[in-house]
Structure formats: C-alpha cells, structure tokens
Scaffold this motif. Structure first.
Motif, mmCIF file in Angstrom:
data_model
loop_
_atom_site.group_PDB
_atom_site.id
_atom_site.type_symbol
_atom_site.label_atom_id
_atom_site.label_comp_id
_atom_site.label_asym_id
_atom_site.label_seq_id
_atom_site.Cartn_x
_atom_site.Cartn_y
_atom_site.Cartn_z
ATOM 1 N N ARG A 188 -3.423 140.540 -20.394
ATOM 2 C CA ARG A 188 -4.020 140.557 -21.816
ATOM 3 C C ARG A 188 -4.854 138.622 -21.059
ATOM 4 O O ARG A 188 -3.821 137.816 -20.890
ATOM 5 C CB ARG A 188 -4.188 140.328 -22.717
ATOM 6 C CG ARG A 188 -4.386 141.866 -23.116
ATOM 7 C CD ARG A 188 -5.660 142.323 -23.332
ATOM 8 N NE ARG A 188 -5.639 143.385 -23.475
ATOM 9 C CZ ARG A 188 -5.671 145.218 -22.368
ATOM 10 N NH1 ARG A 188 -5.535 144.236 -21.371
ATOM 11 N NH2 ARG A 188 -6.012 146.011 -23.193
ATOM 12 N N ASP A 189 -6.087 138.342 -20.832
ATOM 13 C CA ASP A 189 -6.246 136.347 -20.742
ATOM 14 C C ASP A 189 -6.858 136.158 -21.666
ATOM 15 O O ASP A 189 -8.238 136.359 -21.611
ATOM 16 C CB ASP A 189 -7.504 137.097 -19.213
ATOM 17 C CG ASP A 189 -7.484 135.301 -18.236
ATOM 18 O OD1 ASP A 189 -7.051 134.324 -19.246
ATOM 19 O OD2 ASP A 189 -8.590 135.062 -17.940
ATOM 20 N N LEU A 190 -6.228 135.237 -21.941
ATOM 21 C CA LEU A 190 -6.306 134.983 -23.426
ATOM 22 C C LEU A 190 -6.406 132.936 -23.416
ATOM 23 O O LEU A 190 -6.084 132.829 -22.426
ATOM 24 C CB LEU A 190 -5.556 135.056 -24.766
ATOM 25 C CG LEU A 190 -4.846 136.639 -24.483
ATOM 26 C CD1 LEU A 190 -3.528 136.562 -25.749
ATOM 27 C CD2 LEU A 190 -5.544 137.159 -25.764
ATOM 28 N N PRO A 191 -7.721 132.955 -24.402
ATOM 29 C CA PRO A 191 -7.715 132.081 -24.160
ATOM 30 C C PRO A 191 -6.975 130.891 -24.095
ATOM 31 O O PRO A 191 -6.350 130.881 -25.909
ATOM 32 C CB PRO A 191 -9.288 131.725 -25.092
ATOM 33 C CG PRO A 191 -9.615 132.926 -26.424
ATOM 34 C CD PRO A 191 -8.593 133.837 -25.463
#
Length: 206
Positions: A188-191
C-alpha cells in the motif's frame, strides 16, 4: 494513559422536571447489583492485567448546585466532570453527576469507562434505569419490575471464547486465517508527508 479521558463514555441529558434523588440513587444501586461489570475493577498480577468483580459497590449520585450559572458555565463544568479520569483498580468505573439549576431544571451526566461498557450496553442500562427509577418513585412494596436476566457476564463470554479457540472450532478459524494471509501481501502506497508527532494526539481532521 491513566490521566486521559479518551476512553470515557459520557451521556448528558437536560431534565426539566423534579427529580427524586434518593430514588435515582437506589435505582443505580440496583443496576450495580444486577450487572457484574458495574462492580468490576482491573489491576495487574505479575505484570498481567486481571479483572475482579467486587461483591458490592456503592453508587452515589454527586449533586452539584448550578443555580445562577450561565449555560456556558454549565456546559464547561459538565465537560470538566466528564473528562475526569478513572482509577481502573477501584470500582465502580461509573460516575453519576446531577447538576441542578432549579428544582425543575437539571443536567444528568453519566460517565462510564469504555473498559466495562459500550454504546449498546449503555442504552440497555438507561432503559433499565428508567424502569427501576419509576419503581423506586412509586410503590416499592409492589412487584419488582420483571427485567430480563442478563444472558452472560463478561467473564462467562471470555470463557466461552477461550473454550471455542481451544476446540475444533478454533482450529477451523486458525486454518481459515492462515490461508487468507498466506503468500505475498499487497503493498500500500500511503502518503507519508506528515511525520508522526512526538506524543500521541487523539485529535483528528481530514
């Protein structure tokens, strides 16, 4: 975090009617006798949390004279009372506070620690409180209200869960989740443009 009120559940209601405080106190006392969670306290035994239910506890209705207060003053004091922390090792983990502006103008604040209650159980308590208070205000020599027997205590439910997990049903659950979580989990590319604050803050915003 013993000084935090993050796990306090508070319900405040404005009541524009006369209140029989002794009857209200007796009704809460009956609830404590009826529900083990209202008599439960939490401590540590060899570093592990432990709960124990006392045989009896005293539920007092704290009365606060709010005559002459502005609505702002009243709101501030109700909020301050709600935010007072609980000592988990000392039952009851519940407070009942009655702010009285006049004989027919009150705010009833009930504060319960989340460790012994949730929203649904609170509403169950209030329904039972209404029934028991009406009985205490009326003919207490008459028949006691027929309230449904609680289906289980918290300890009985935990014991049932433990037995489930130790048996065939628990093994089926373990097998299911092992299968669901096997292999490569998706990333998951989370901010990450905000750093974690040095101290935990329970405030939130979009």
């Amino acid at each position: 975090n013993p000084d935090s009120a993050a796990y306090n559940i508070g319900v405040a209601r404005r009541i524009r009617a006369a209140i029989d405080v002794p009857a209200l106190t007796r009704a809460w006392q009956l609830l404590a006798e009826r529900h083990e969670s209202l008599r439960t306290e939490f401590s540590q035994t060899q570093g592990e949390p432990a709960q124990s239910a006392r045989g009896d506890v005293r539920i007092d209705v704290e009365q606060v004279n709010a005559a002459g207060w502005t609505d702002e003053d009243l709101s501030a004091q109700v909020a301050a009372s709600y935010r007072r922390p609980f000592d988990l090792a000392m039952a009851p983990l519940l407070r009942v506070t009655l702010f009285t502006s006049s004989p027919r103008d009150h705010v009833l604040l009930v504060t319960i620690h989340h460790i012994i209650a949730d929203a649904l159980s609170c509403w169950t308590l209030f329904e039972e409180l209404r029934t028991l208070y009406a009985w205490q205000c009326g003919d207490v020599n008459g028949p006691k209200p027929a309230l449904a027997r609680p289906s289980a205590t918290c300890r009985e439910f935990v014991s049932w869960q433990q037995q489930l997990l130790r048996g065939p049903g628990g093994e089926r659950l373990w097998s299911y989740w092992r299968q669901q979580l096997t292999g490569q989990l998706p990333g998951r590319d989370l901010p990450a443009d905000r750093l974690r604050p040095p101290a935990q803050d329970r405030g939130g915003a979009p």
